[in-house]
Design a protein around this motif. Sequence first.
Motif, PDB file in Angstrom:
ATOM      1  N   GLU A   1     -38.899  13.996 -58.437  1.00 19.31           N
ATOM      2  CA  GLU A   1     -39.810  13.108 -59.156  1.00 19.31           C
ATOM      3  C   GLU A   1     -39.117  12.478 -60.369  1.00 19.31           C
ATOM      4  OE1 GLU A   1     -44.130  15.200 -58.295  1.00 19.31           O
ATOM      5  OE2 GLU A   1     -42.804  16.110 -59.794  1.00 19.31           O
ATOM      6  N   VAL A   2     -38.279  13.252 -61.056  1.00 22.95           N
ATOM      7  CA  VAL A   2     -37.516  12.710 -62.180  1.00 22.95           C
ATOM      8  C   VAL A   2     -36.562  11.632 -61.686  1.00 22.95           C
ATOM      9  CG1 VAL A   2     -35.930  13.232 -64.065  1.00 22.95           C
ATOM     10  CG2 VAL A   2     -37.667  14.895 -63.421  1.00 22.95           C
ATOM     11  N   LEU A   3     -35.863  11.919 -60.592  1.00 23.51           N
ATOM     12  CA  LEU A   3     -34.906  10.953 -60.051  1.00 23.51           C
ATOM     13  C   LEU A   3     -35.615   9.682 -59.606  1.00 23.51           C
ATOM     14  CD1 LEU A   3     -32.046  10.226 -59.231  1.00 23.51           C
ATOM     15  CD2 LEU A   3     -32.440  11.375 -57.035  1.00 23.51           C
ATOM     16  N   ALA A   4     -36.788   9.823 -58.986  1.00 28.52           N
ATOM     17  CA  ALA A   4     -37.532   8.640 -58.533  1.00 28.52           C
ATOM     18  C   ALA A   4     -37.938   7.765 -59.715  1.00 28.52           C
ATOM     19  CB  ALA A   4     -38.766   9.065 -57.743  1.00 28.52           C
ATOM     20  N   TYR A   5     -38.312   8.400 -60.813  1.00 23.12           N
ATOM     21  CA  TYR A   5     -38.683   7.652 -62.021  1.00 23.12           C
ATOM     22  C   TYR A   5     -37.495   6.848 -62.545  1.00 23.12           C
ATOM     23  CZ  TYR A   5     -39.718   6.970 -67.000  1.00 23.12           C
ATOM     24  OH  TYR A   5     -39.881   6.436 -68.251  1.00 23.12           O
ATOM     25  N   ILE A   6     -36.326   7.511 -62.627  1.00 26.35           N
ATOM     26  CA  ILE A   6     -35.134   6.827 -63.121  1.00 26.35           C
ATOM     27  C   ILE A   6     -34.729   5.703 -62.182  1.00 26.35           C
ATOM     28  CG2 ILE A   6     -32.671   7.133 -63.612  1.00 26.35           C
ATOM     29  CD1 ILE A   6     -33.315   9.952 -64.576  1.00 26.35           C
ATOM     30  N   GLU A   7     -34.800   5.947 -60.889  1.00 28.91           N
ATOM     31  CA  GLU A   7     -34.406   4.919 -59.917  1.00 28.91           C
ATOM     32  C   GLU A   7     -35.300   3.693 -60.005  1.00 28.91           C
ATOM     33  OE1 GLU A   7     -34.495   7.151 -56.301  1.00 28.91           O
ATOM     34  OE2 GLU A   7     -32.334   7.598 -56.362  1.00 28.91           O
ATOM     35  N   ASP A   8     -36.588   3.897 -60.241  1.00 28.12           N
ATOM     36  CA  ASP A   8     -37.490   2.747 -60.352  1.00 28.12           C
ATOM     37  C   ASP A   8     -37.213   1.957 -61.631  1.00 28.12           C
ATOM     38  OD1 ASP A   8     -38.677   3.206 -57.976  1.00 28.12           O
ATOM     39  OD2 ASP A   8     -40.627   3.818 -58.755  1.00 28.12           O
ATOM     40  N   ALA A   9     -36.801   2.651 -62.697  1.00 32.63           N
ATOM     41  CA  ALA A   9     -36.568   1.969 -63.975  1.00 32.63           C
ATOM     42  C   ALA A   9     -35.223   1.261 -64.007  1.00 32.63           C
ATOM     43  CB  ALA A   9     -36.670   2.967 -65.122  1.00 32.63           C
ATOM     44  N   VAL A  10     -34.160   1.915 -63.519  1.00 32.93           N
ATOM     45  CA  VAL A  10     -32.818   1.330 -63.613  1.00 32.93           C
ATOM     46  C   VAL A  10     -32.111   1.318 -62.258  1.00 32.93           C
ATOM     47  CG1 VAL A  10     -32.526   1.885 -66.054  1.00 32.93           C
ATOM     48  CG2 VAL A  10     -31.816   3.562 -64.334  1.00 32.93           C
ATOM     49  N   GLY A  11     -32.891   1.332 -61.200  1.00 32.69           N
ATOM     50  CA  GLY A  11     -32.311   1.322 -59.863  1.00 32.69           C
ATOM     51  C   GLY A  11     -31.501   0.086 -59.562  1.00 32.69           C
ATOM     52  N   TRP A  12     -31.735  -0.970 -60.333  1.00 34.13           N
ATOM     53  CA  TRP A  12     -30.994  -2.205 -60.110  1.00 34.13           C
ATOM     54  C   TRP A  12     -29.502  -2.025 -60.332  1.00 34.13           C
ATOM     55  CZ3 TRP A  12     -28.682  -4.498 -64.517  1.00 34.13           C
ATOM     56  CH2 TRP A  12     -29.121  -3.996 -65.746  1.00 34.13           C
ATOM     57  N   TYR A  13     -29.096  -1.021 -61.129  1.00 35.38           N
ATOM     58  CA  TYR A  13     -27.655  -0.770 -61.245  1.00 35.38           C
ATOM     59  C   TYR A  13     -27.265   0.613 -60.722  1.00 35.38           C
ATOM     60  CZ  TYR A  13     -28.223   1.835 -65.726  1.00 35.38           C
ATOM     61  OH  TYR A  13     -28.564   2.724 -66.711  1.00 35.38           O
ATOM     62  N   LEU A  14     -28.215   1.357 -60.142  1.00 38.92           N
ATOM     63  CA  LEU A  14     -27.882   2.617 -59.495  1.00 38.92           C
ATOM     64  C   LEU A  14     -27.628   2.424 -58.001  1.00 38.92           C
ATOM     65  CD1 LEU A  14     -30.353   5.166 -61.145  1.00 38.92           C
ATOM     66  CD2 LEU A  14     -27.986   4.649 -61.776  1.00 38.92           C
ATOM     67  N   ALA A  15     -28.221   1.387 -57.422  1.00 30.80           N
ATOM     68  CA  ALA A  15     -28.068   1.133 -55.991  1.00 30.80           C
ATOM     69  C   ALA A  15     -26.762   0.399 -55.724  1.00 30.80           C
ATOM     70  CB  ALA A  15     -29.257   0.313 -55.482  1.00 30.80           C
ATOM     71  N   ASP A  16     -25.983   0.898 -54.780  1.00 36.20           N
ATOM     72  CA  ASP A  16     -24.695   0.289 -54.436  1.00 36.20           C
ATOM     73  C   ASP A  16     -24.935  -0.855 -53.452  1.00 36.20           C
ATOM     74  OD1 ASP A  16     -22.079  -0.342 -54.033  1.00 36.20           O
ATOM     75  OD2 ASP A  16     -21.506   1.578 -53.123  1.00 36.20           O
ATOM     76  N   ALA A  17     -25.381  -1.983 -53.982  1.00 34.27           N
ATOM     77  CA  ALA A  17     -25.694  -3.149 -53.156  1.00 34.27           C
ATOM     78  C   ALA A  17     -25.725  -4.375 -54.054  1.00 34.27           C
ATOM     79  CB  ALA A  17     -27.046  -2.974 -52.455  1.00 34.27           C
ATOM     80  N   GLU A  18     -25.490  -5.538 -53.458  1.00 36.65           N
ATOM     81  CA  GLU A  18     -25.647  -6.764 -54.227  1.00 36.65           C
ATOM     82  C   GLU A  18     -27.133  -7.045 -54.406  1.00 36.65           C
ATOM     83  OE1 GLU A  18     -24.866 -11.346 -53.338  1.00 36.65           O
ATOM     84  OE2 GLU A  18     -23.031 -10.289 -53.927  1.00 36.65           O
TER      85      GLU A  18
END
Length: 460
Positions: A354-371
């Motif tokens: 749940e903590v990781l999901a929160y962080i991914e939603d907030a800053v996932g734009w630079y955590l995801a390895d994709a353009e």
Amino acid sequence: MRKAPPRSRLVRGTALGRLAAGQALRQAGSKVAALGRSGEEKRRLLDRRALEAADQLVSVLGGMKGAAMKIGQLLSVLDLDLVPESVRPEFRRKLAVLLDRAPAVPFSGMRKVIEADLAAPIAEVFAEFDENPVAAASIGQVYRARLADGRAVAVKVQYPGIATAVRADLKNLALFLRLAPDLFPGLEMDSLAREIRLRVEEELDYRLEARTQHDLATRFAGHPFLVIPDSVGELCGERVLVTEFVDGLDFDHIAAQPQPVRDRVGEIVYRFYCGSLFRTGDFPGDPHPGNVLLRPDGRVAFLDFGLFKRMSPESAALERSVLRAAADGDAEQVHARMTAAGILGEPGRIQPDEVLAYIEDAVGWYLADAEIEATPELAAEAMISSIDPRSPHYRKMRWQYLPPEHLFARRAELYTFGLLGRLRARGNWHRIAREWLHGEEPVTELGRIDAAWRAAQEPR
């Protein structure tokens, strides 16, 4: 011409109260007026009311200046789903007035501030001085002038009485924060209030900003793709800041450039604001369109360093550690590191995923390895995921306790993403971030250019 902003806490608090009440009544009136109308008529009515609301926001917040205007600046950077989609571009355009074209204060009052702070008539200090401001923002206006040695300079001058007005805003904010634990229970309100007060007091002291700007100008002197105009220290006082004048395309014109130009500027913006945060732990806390210019030589100029945050080495290390684990998808490590730092005060109440999901939603734009193409809508979603009670994470993240300096870091990231969204810039932000999160070699041309420049600056 507008008169100087009101200084009284009661007057300023009342103005905000009238604004909030007016918006509530307007929304209720729109719903009642829409009854019995066709779908198209309802849409036109809601569109008109939304634009009227933007006009009122500009009028009230722009006239108050000070801390209150920061609200309007935020709304003009991020699209927070406040108005119908059909009028959002026009709504954002109206609010953009609060960024760098706020209502002007007569020069007669500004002249008194300049001459009092510099202890000399304007004509004795400047060879030329244009009395028409080139920009107007939350606590001051900017003028163009020329020194006796021929240098073109920008002269930033505080509005008369703005310090008193801003301190009144801070007292109203203190009252609000007494209620805020029910809205944002994950924030340490007492320490947050102290941090905000300290940052705002620093922003009111242009001598401190002059030193910060000189330090940054020295640090980035000769950089191949970004520039910081230096301050002219001997002409800077508490309420007057004189810096080198830089010209270039403003943000609206940058946003109208071809995609490759917007992508390049977006990467430079990201490297400057977020890279600074993670590389050195000190970073400008106020990324917004009025502080970015595209120079004719292709370099990007950054302005305004009144709100500047210096994190402790321990806090900067914690930032990198948690986000490195989040980028690797290691929920257990994210949870453990946040628990050890005291951010998760009751770690048993929230699971690692749940903590990781929160962080991914907030800053996932630079955590995801994709353009990823940044958009205003994605920036709004990131903001809502971070602070809005409508967020699906809100109930669980009530059990986190975020220290103020980490809150300022998230603010800088969100504002930066807002800028990228305005540009609709594309990039693999994750691969860039791995330079400062994982210490990896750069994979973009700008990254390699920057790395070569940094290596050349190291003592031999």
